[in-house]
Design a protein around this motif. Sequence first.
Motif, short mmCIF file in Angstrom:
data_model
loop_
_atom_site.label_atom_id
_atom_site.label_comp_id
_atom_site.label_asym_id
_atom_site.label_seq_id
_atom_site.Cartn_x
_atom_site.Cartn_y
_atom_site.Cartn_z
N THR E 185 -10.11 -1.65 -6.18
CA THR E 185 -9.35 -1.07 -5.08
C THR E 185 -9.89 -1.53 -3.75
OG1 THR E 185 -9.06 0.86 -6.47
CG2 THR E 185 -8.53 1.11 -4.15
N ALA E 189 -7.68 -3.28 -1.11
CA ALA E 189 -7.25 -2.53 0.07
C ALA E 189 -8.23 -2.64 1.23
CB ALA E 189 -7.06 -1.06 -0.31
N LEU E 200 -2.83 1.88 -1.20
CA LEU E 200 -2.50 0.70 -1.98
C LEU E 200 -1.08 0.21 -1.71
CD1 LEU E 200 -4.12 1.48 -5.41
CD2 LEU E 200 -4.73 -0.33 -3.83
N LYS E 203 0.05 -3.41 -1.37
CA LYS E 203 -1.05 -4.33 -1.63
C LYS E 203 -1.18 -4.70 -3.09
CE LYS E 203 -3.64 -3.17 2.46
NZ LYS E 203 -4.13 -1.97 3.09
#
Lengths: 489, 188, 143, 92, 490, 122
Positions: E185, E189, E200, E203
């Motif tokens: 993540t 991000a 998110l 993305k």
Amino acid sequence: MIQSNMPALIIVTPMLVAPILVFVRHRIVARVLAIATAWWCFYLAVSMAGVAQDTPIAYDMGGWEAPLGIAYTVDAFSSLLLLIVSGIASVVLPFGPGSALLAIPEGKNNLFYASFLMCMAGLMGIAITGDLFNVFVFLEISSLASYTLIAMGKSRRALMAAFSYLVMGTIGGTFTLLGIGMVYQLTGTLNMADIAQRLPDVIDSPATRVALALIVVGGSIKLAVFPLHQWLPNAYTYAPSAVSAFLAATGTKVSYYVIVRGIFTLFGVSFVFGTLHLERLLVPLALLAMFVGSTAAIFQTDLKRLLAYSSIAQIGYMVLGLAMANQAGLTGGIVHLANHAVIKGGLFLVVACITYRMHTSKIDELGGLAQRMPLTAAAWLVGGLGMIGVPTTAGFISKWYLVMGAIDRGWYGIAFAILLSSLLAVVYVWRVVEVFYFREASDKSNLEAPADMLVPTWFLIAMTIVFGLYTPWSAGLASKAAALLLAAS
Amino acid sequence: MPIEALLFVLLVVLALAIAHMRDLFAAAMLFSIFSLLSAGMFTLMDAVDVAFTEAAVGAGISTVLILGTLALTSNEERNGPFRLTPLLVCLGLGATLIYGTRDLPVYGDPGAVVHHHVAPEYIEGSHNIHIPNVVTTVLASYRGYDTFGETTVVFTAGLGVLLLLGGAARRRDPEEEAAPQATSEVTS
Amino acid sequence: MKQHMRMQDKIILRLGAKFLVPFILLFAFYVQFHGDFGPGGGFQAGVIAAAAFVLYGLIFGLDTAQKVVPKSWLEKGMAIGVLVYGGTGVATMLLGGNFLEYDVLHHHNGQHYGIIAVEAGVGIAVTCTMTLLYYLFAERGRR
Amino acid sequence: MFAVCMVGLLITMVLAMVRAIAGPTVFDRILAANAFGTQTVLMIAVSGFLAGRPEWLDLALVYALMNFIGVIAVLKFVRFGNLASDQPGRPT
Amino acid sequence: MTPEMAIKLSLALPLFGAAGVIATGKWPNVREAVTMIAAFLTFGTVCTLYPVVAAGGRPELYIGEVLPGLAIAFKVEPLGMLFALVASGLWILTSIYAVGYMRGHHEKNQTRFFTCFALAISAALGIAFSANLFALFIFYEILTFSTFPLVTHHGDAKAIRSGRIYLGVLVGTSVAGLLFAIIWTYAIAGTLDFTPGGILAGKASGNGVALLLALFAFGTGKAALMPFHKWLPNAMVAPTPVSALLHAVAVVKAGVFTIMKVVVYIFGIEYLTDQGASQWLMWVATYTLVVSSVIALTKDNLKARLAYSTISQLAYIVLAAAIATPAAVVGGSMHIAMHAMGKITLFFCAGSIMVGAHKTNVSQLDGIGHRMPFTMGAFTLGSLSIIGLPPMGGAWSKWHMVLGAADADQMFFAGVYMLSSLLSIAYLMPIVGRAFFIAEKLPEADDHDHGEAPLLCVIPSVLTGLGTIVLFFIAEPLYQLLLPIVGVAQ
Amino acid sequence: MSLDQWHHIGSIALLCTGLYIVISRDNLVKKMMGLNIFQVAVIFFYVTMGKVTGGTAPIIPADAHGHEVLYSNPIPHVLMLTAIVVGVATTALGLSLIVRIQEAYGTAEEDEIVRLDLEEIG
């Protein structure tokens, strides 16, 4: 004078105190002198790191300018190594007098300390020098001293371990020398910066490839990269405990430094990873090291051997970080170098405390240790958590960067493998924890190690936590170093 | 092809003979000859200082030390089994190195890059400070720090040997040998 | 062959050695100081000087040799050699130069003085170490 | 001139080497080694002379010296089994 | 007290408590007084935060950066507020209960027990207040390791084996799954901060989101999603207060809390439903829900039955998170509190039965309601709450969850909720029935005589039992508190 | 591979022979000899690269003015002086280890030592 000559002083001081120690017959004076030297070096390392992390310090030996003379350059990467080596030495030297020096022939303590200082000077010299041949010279100083130190182990097997190490180390050193020779023949210079400038002209020749191979293989032997690791378990197991702590924390790290310098500064990323795709070789080896080393560690019956095999696995992480050749991955490799030095050094000191009191490091004979040596057992627990990479410990920081690097590179499977292999660490650490905490001791009398052993041990163990929460001096330096290395090429 | 090439053949033959020889004393003799011959070759290659050192060290000190060791160990090497892996490793290494060196300058090539980058400045500099032996100048001044390291290496080795052999000879009797003492460290 | 004679009883060896040792030492000094002009230098000189002691020890026995040059001297000499070398470097630093920057030793002949000093250091260290190595190995053999 | 000398030396060197390798007795080998040392001295002297660099004679001197000491050491080793005492060690 | 101070204190007070417990370990009465004081003070401090959060404030506390961009920082939002209230509030009751239980059972190492308990609470509050995933993960792991000594409290072979499974599953999943997901993540991000609406969006997409969600869901081993549920039944070897801690107060709640938080603040519920990436998770949760309920039916051991019931109830919440409609998320979040109250009652009672009657199996409980009326009364209340009948708190949360499923046109899953209520009736009601309506088979010997459990055990049970009713009536404020997390203004 | 490279081939042949002795022989003294040969091979590699055809040893004759005379490259010589010293230091240390090993185990054959160690473990 001190200010302007710091890069020279940090190496020269131990190299001059060592001969002085030959004259010092008094045991305590010798010890104090050695400790003072280590602390002084650490002080110098700290003051240099403050400057060098932003602007590299250059120093010309003998006043001769770079390609002619031997130049010293202290940048973020080397100052990290200097910090580790001098820092660990500063902690290990004051470590209780009992365990380190028992095997030394009567009246020869001073010689032991002299060898120790030489080893330290050699290791720091490798990290600081900007001259390729000088690397070889200091490599040999540190190696010769470490062969001696390992041979000081109590058991006769220490002798054979030292001899095997000597043979492997010399082969590795000579390979490196041959590689240096080929680089020299290609460029006509030994200064690293100069080589980096001149090598691109001749980059894609068979000689460059073989020279790279020789330097990497030579370094890998001393780093104990997976298939070349056979010397390591015996050397670490049979050396005196304090020596194991020092060498495990610093010796292999410096070889890693040599390889990284060779690949990134001399040959350049684009050649090594772009043209040759060295990662295709290094990544499988690193993964094998991680899994084979950890698995082997699980089945060891001796604490020191367990730690030795775990070192092989940890070296796998570092090599993996190198092979990623991106900012996060390289940072991970370098920061793991620092973090592993602290963790492994601490754990070896824990084992030293244990053997000092219990006269054994066989896991089976240490049942219920937590009742007899509560602080020592707790130190193992904390250090072990660091090894596993639990958050708030140093090991977590390394793993974070390594996984980041793998993901950045798109190697999702490898990122997963890194995390998976750290679960093997849970097994071998926890196995010992269970023995310490859940078995009943046959004898419950308190045997806690003396304070002069516990304080250094807990200092390193506490650093595991500190480096897990406060990272400018570990990850901060490492990421600057990685940026520098990647920018150079 | 110059004479050195032929001498190389002799050298390799000697090395192979050392490998083959089971009588360690004879091997030591051959080793001494090997050192002398290589020192001689260094002279022919203009490396007089290297030759000087190799003669003094290889034929002198090393031989004496090897003899000193042989005096304490067995004179005869036991016959071991033939092993294929080392042979393959060495052949592989040889092939790799030959691949790697094929583009390097030939022997005595005056145009080789090593002779043109830094070396002329050394010769010039040595001349200017009136020290004829360029090797000495480079050794003690330009690269004096390496030589400091070298001295330290000698010192470190001396320390090591002193620590290892300085004490009284410890002959362990069989009972003690039998007792496992792998990693135990004795208190006090 | 049954009757073992002591080595020092062999007249040729004894005389030869007595005659040779001073010359070897002289030669060592020559090599030491002529190193600027011809092949040789501190290291080679050190080995040759050590060879003289080794020869002496071989002919007259280790004990006699150790009476002439005791082991403790060698131990210290080894250290002194390194200290002389490093001391030169420290001296240049104290005089305001870099480590081993001989030019600060003397405005004109600095390089010469520096080289002589460090070569002397090498010579002392090597002589003592090599002799010591011989002593230690030979001593072990005697049991 | 140089070539002729060298070829001659080379032949004697090979001969000495054959003796050193073949043995069969210890003394054959010692003698071979000694002879070989002498030949190296010769080689250096010849090449130094022909190259016009007489200072190499220093080198030849060292060779001769080392050869001498080496032979003494070897003989002592063969005779006494060690390098220290003047008492016989193990029989040879 | 400023809110920052309150956050600091609520994390630090349990730590001080732990230190105090160690310091006063030699005097049990003082030691337990210390625990109680720490518990009350902590709860009080947490309560001071409630009005602030309810009024829309989001107090923050910044400790420092560990790595550039990765800070240990705290930010109290409604979901965390709820969890913190549950954890700190139940700590008080659990402490009271633990004193009675541990003494009644003559357990050893009580100092270690209370110390680790306090540490675990501190870690749970850390999880509740974390401002980003990084901080959350740190406290998540601290919670794992601080509860390990509790699980292996007895130190015998069985405890060690369970400890291994506990640690193996929790550390294994968190390292291989959760940590991987977190780093991934971060790589995508560039931040890990819990942000309303998620970080998110835009993305990652499609399968990437699904994979990431899988890593989060399975990586959160504490949520006990099958097949990573084994640790929970195994951890039953621990003393009952520990089971209460694990099931109600901290550990499993930390798991579902993490999943809920990730869904709401990392993925963002709208983004998640847009991507349709959570469909598979609904099936996994359903599977877990049904299967564990069925297993619970087959278990005779009372604690084991409750353990599988917990697994099934956790799956409710995960299912709600996966459905990810506002109503479902709010319902799921409320269920954290509702289930905590209900389940802790059941465990208290099970422990009381063990202490008072030395009985562990359902089949032994015939007629026990007459001997232990208060305990079994509380048990009945708790059971009803778990089943989800009014006037118990559980009714509300279930109602919202079913509503949420219906909102999303997932009528099948709405049906699953209904069905599972039937299943929970099937595994809980027989116990109540046995206790009150089947006569005790009188044993031959009279040494079986027992009455009610110790007072310190009974009082907390009754209190929590009544608590489930209270929750039914105060559900509205909770609902209002939670609404902002799904983007509905108050 | 061409015979122009004879100097490299010669060094490599020595290098391989040395390495072969080190890794195939059990006798420790023999290993040390092999290690020495191995190192000498590298010294040859360096020294041969320093040679300049028609050049002479890098010692400036008293009557020369430095520029007219062609010298061989002094740098490899300097480097190899250090390497030889390192080599002899390693040899000395290795041999002293062998002496101690012989005293401790009663043998200097590696396979024998490994066997003794294994017996000790049982």
